[in-house]
Design an enzyme around this catalytic site. Structure first.
Site, PDB file in Angstrom:
ATOM      1  N   GLY A 264       0.782  -1.237   0.000  1.00  0.00           N
ATOM      2  CA  GLY A 264       0.000   0.000   0.000  1.00  0.00           C
ATOM      3  C   GLY A 264       0.808   1.278   0.000  1.00  0.00           C
TER       4      GLY A 264
ATOM      5  N   GLU B 231       3.324   4.670   6.048  1.00  0.00           N
ATOM      6  CA  GLU B 231       2.148   3.808   5.866  1.00  0.00           C
ATOM      7  C   GLU B 231       1.133   4.482   4.955  1.00  0.00           C
ATOM      8  OE1 GLU B 231       0.927   0.977   6.366  1.00  0.00           O
ATOM      9  OE2 GLU B 231       1.556   0.070   8.252  1.00  0.00           O
ATOM     10  N   ASP B 232       0.329   3.664   4.305  1.00  0.00           N
ATOM     11  CA  ASP B 232      -0.787   4.197   3.522  1.00  0.00           C
ATOM     12  C   ASP B 232      -1.942   4.562   4.445  1.00  0.00           C
ATOM     13  OD1 ASP B 232      -1.115   1.524   4.162  1.00  0.00           O
ATOM     14  OD2 ASP B 232      -1.953   0.937   2.237  1.00  0.00           O
TER      15      ASP B 232
ATOM     16  N   ASP C  15      -5.661   1.655  10.381  1.00  0.00           N
ATOM     17  CA  ASP C  15      -7.046   1.365  10.741  1.00  0.00           C
ATOM     18  C   ASP C  15      -7.059   1.005  12.229  1.00  0.00           C
ATOM     19  OD1 ASP C  15      -9.672   0.644  10.817  1.00  0.00           O
ATOM     20  OD2 ASP C  15      -9.560  -0.953   9.352  1.00  0.00           O
TER      21      ASP C  15
ATOM     22  N   LYS D 220      -7.885   6.271  10.222  1.00  0.00           N
ATOM     23  CA  LYS D 220      -9.298   6.151  10.593  1.00  0.00           C
ATOM     24  C   LYS D 220      -9.385   6.239  12.118  1.00  0.00           C
ATOM     25  CE  LYS D 220     -10.939   3.245   6.820  1.00  0.00           C
ATOM     26  NZ  LYS D 220     -11.402   1.893   6.489  1.00  0.00           N
TER      27      LYS D 220
ATOM     28  N   PHE E 270     -14.873   2.074   3.942  1.00  0.00           N
ATOM     29  CA  PHE E 270     -13.809   1.444   3.153  1.00  0.00           C
ATOM     30  C   PHE E 270     -13.457   2.321   1.962  1.00  0.00           C
ATOM     31  CE2 PHE E 270     -11.548  -1.575   0.572  1.00  0.00           C
ATOM     32  CZ  PHE E 270     -10.805  -2.246   1.524  1.00  0.00           C
ATOM     33  N   VAL E 271     -12.207   2.730   1.899  1.00  0.00           N
ATOM     34  CA  VAL E 271     -11.776   3.625   0.829  1.00  0.00           C
ATOM     35  C   VAL E 271     -10.751   2.932  -0.065  1.00  0.00           C
ATOM     36  CG1 VAL E 271     -12.205   5.682   2.217  1.00  0.00           C
ATOM     37  CG2 VAL E 271      -9.935   4.673   2.204  1.00  0.00           C
TER      38      VAL E 271
ATOM     39  N   ASP F 299      -6.219  -0.810  -1.825  1.00  0.00           N
ATOM     40  CA  ASP F 299      -6.896  -1.699  -2.773  1.00  0.00           C
ATOM     41  C   ASP F 299      -8.163  -2.303  -2.204  1.00  0.00           C
ATOM     42  OD1 ASP F 299      -5.582  -3.593  -0.966  1.00  0.00           O
ATOM     43  OD2 ASP F 299      -6.068  -5.112  -2.469  1.00  0.00           O
TER      44      ASP F 299
ATOM     45  N   ARG G 169      -5.496   0.245  -6.598  1.00  0.00           N
ATOM     46  CA  ARG G 169      -4.280   0.857  -6.056  1.00  0.00           C
ATOM     47  C   ARG G 169      -3.778   1.972  -6.972  1.00  0.00           C
ATOM     48  NH1 ARG G 169      -2.323  -2.225  -1.753  1.00  0.00           N
ATOM     49  NH2 ARG G 169      -2.432  -4.457  -2.035  1.00  0.00           N
TER      50      ARG G 169
HETATM   51  P1  IMP Z   1      -4.684  -2.295  10.759  1.00  0.00           P
HETATM   52  O1  IMP Z   1      -4.335  -0.851  11.024  1.00  0.00           O
HETATM   53  O2  IMP Z   1      -3.738  -3.264  11.408  1.00  0.00           O
HETATM   54  O3  IMP Z   1      -6.114  -2.588  11.079  1.00  0.00           O
HETATM   55  O4  IMP Z   1      -4.553  -2.629   9.217  1.00  0.00           O
HETATM   56  C1  IMP Z   1      -4.313  -1.646   8.271  1.00  0.00           C
HETATM   57  C2  IMP Z   1      -4.349  -2.299   6.909  1.00  0.00           C
HETATM   58  O5  IMP Z   1      -5.713  -2.623   6.592  1.00  0.00           O
HETATM   59  C3  IMP Z   1      -3.898  -1.330   5.841  1.00  0.00           C
HETATM   60  O6  IMP Z   1      -2.514  -1.436   5.605  1.00  0.00           O
HETATM   61  C4  IMP Z   1      -4.736  -1.728   4.661  1.00  0.00           C
HETATM   62  O7  IMP Z   1      -4.089  -2.765   3.953  1.00  0.00           O
HETATM   63  C5  IMP Z   1      -6.007  -2.283   5.259  1.00  0.00           C
HETATM   64  N1  IMP Z   1      -7.101  -1.293   5.266  1.00  0.00           N
HETATM   65  C6  IMP Z   1      -7.732  -0.767   6.343  1.00  0.00           C
HETATM   66  N2  IMP Z   1      -8.709   0.078   5.980  1.00  0.00           N
HETATM   67  C7  IMP Z   1      -8.716   0.092   4.631  1.00  0.00           C
HETATM   68  C8  IMP Z   1      -9.513   0.783   3.645  1.00  0.00           C
HETATM   69  O8  IMP Z   1     -10.426   1.577   3.933  1.00  0.00           O
HETATM   70  N3  IMP Z   1      -9.203   0.532   2.342  1.00  0.00           N
HETATM   71  C9  IMP Z   1      -8.211  -0.320   1.961  1.00  0.00           C
HETATM   72  N4  IMP Z   1      -7.454  -0.984   2.850  1.00  0.00           N
HETATM   73  C10 IMP Z   1      -7.701  -0.782   4.171  1.00  0.00           C
END
Ligand code: IMP
Length: 183
Positions: A48, A103-104, A107, A135, A156-157, A163, A169
């Site tokens: 990402g 990071e992209d 979440d 988020k 979800f974006v 992606d 992407r």
């Molecule tokens: P977390 O912060 O460990 O829950 O995971 C983050 C990962 O979840 C990111 O690197 C993305 O790959 C994926 N992710 C979370 N929200 C989104 C979204 O809205 N769109 C696309 N990927 C997401």
């Protein structure tokens, strides 16, 4: 690909390519100041963060190095467990380096929490996080995030590296994915 190419797939365009570039320029100016003479190592988390690292690094006026990690999160279905397997490790030794993890999106932050513990154990001189998107409602960890591009709603974006099922992407804008795409 821009949002006009797939307009039926998005309910809303949240940020355009121009808005993303303008915000990245602001963050790059902060990083220029904070890391002057420190030759930071940008660590991109694949896949990402490819777009963010590519654009952020080119917006900097200072020298930087780049390296990449690939991780996969153990978990069932859509739940992130926070236990991470390293699929591709860094090539660069972190000891004594000023490391900025790029990071992209953050979440729950569980994956990144695990990753930061792992990187901290390698004795970097400093270790900080930049994320393009966050988020806040979903964020459960106690991570300190030094640089944030934009806060997103809890939906979800896709686009700009984010992606859905391997697609979007390469979308230059960021938008909310329409429910008909995944239902
Ligand atoms: P977390 O912060 O460990 O829950 O995971 C983050 C990962 O979840 C990111 O690197 C993305 O790959 C994926 N992710 C979370 N929200 C989104 C979204 O809205 N769109 C696309 N990927 C997401």
């Amino acid at each position: 690909m821009d949002s006009s190419d797939i307009s039926d797939d998005l309910t809303t365009v949240l940020y355009t390519r121009e808005q993303i570039a303008a915000r990245l320029a602001e963050i790059a100016a902060e990083i220029d100041r904070d890391y002057k003479d420190k030759f930071p190592l940008l660590v991109g988390v694949l896949n990402g963060a490819i777009m963010v690292v590519a654009d952020l690094s080119r917006a900097l006026s200072i020298h930087c190095e780049m390296d990449w990690m690939a991780v996969s999160s153990y978990g069932s279905g859509t739940q992130t467990s926070g236990v991470v397997r390293i699929l591709k490790d860094l090539s660069v030794d972190l000891a004594g380096r000023h490391v900025l993890v790029v990071e992209d999106i953050i979440d729950t932050g569980l994956t990144l929490t695990y990753l930061m513990q792992n990187l901290a154990s390698r004795d970097p001189a400093s270790l900080k996080i930049m994320t393009m998107f966050r988020k806040p409602d979903a964020f459960k960890g106690d991570l300190e995030i030094a640089y944030v591009g934009f806060d997103l709603p809890n939906q979800f974006v896709v686009g700009y590296g984010l992606d859905y099922a391997g697609r979007y992407r390469n979308l230059t804008d960021v938008g909310i994915l329409a429910p008909h795409v995944y239902s």
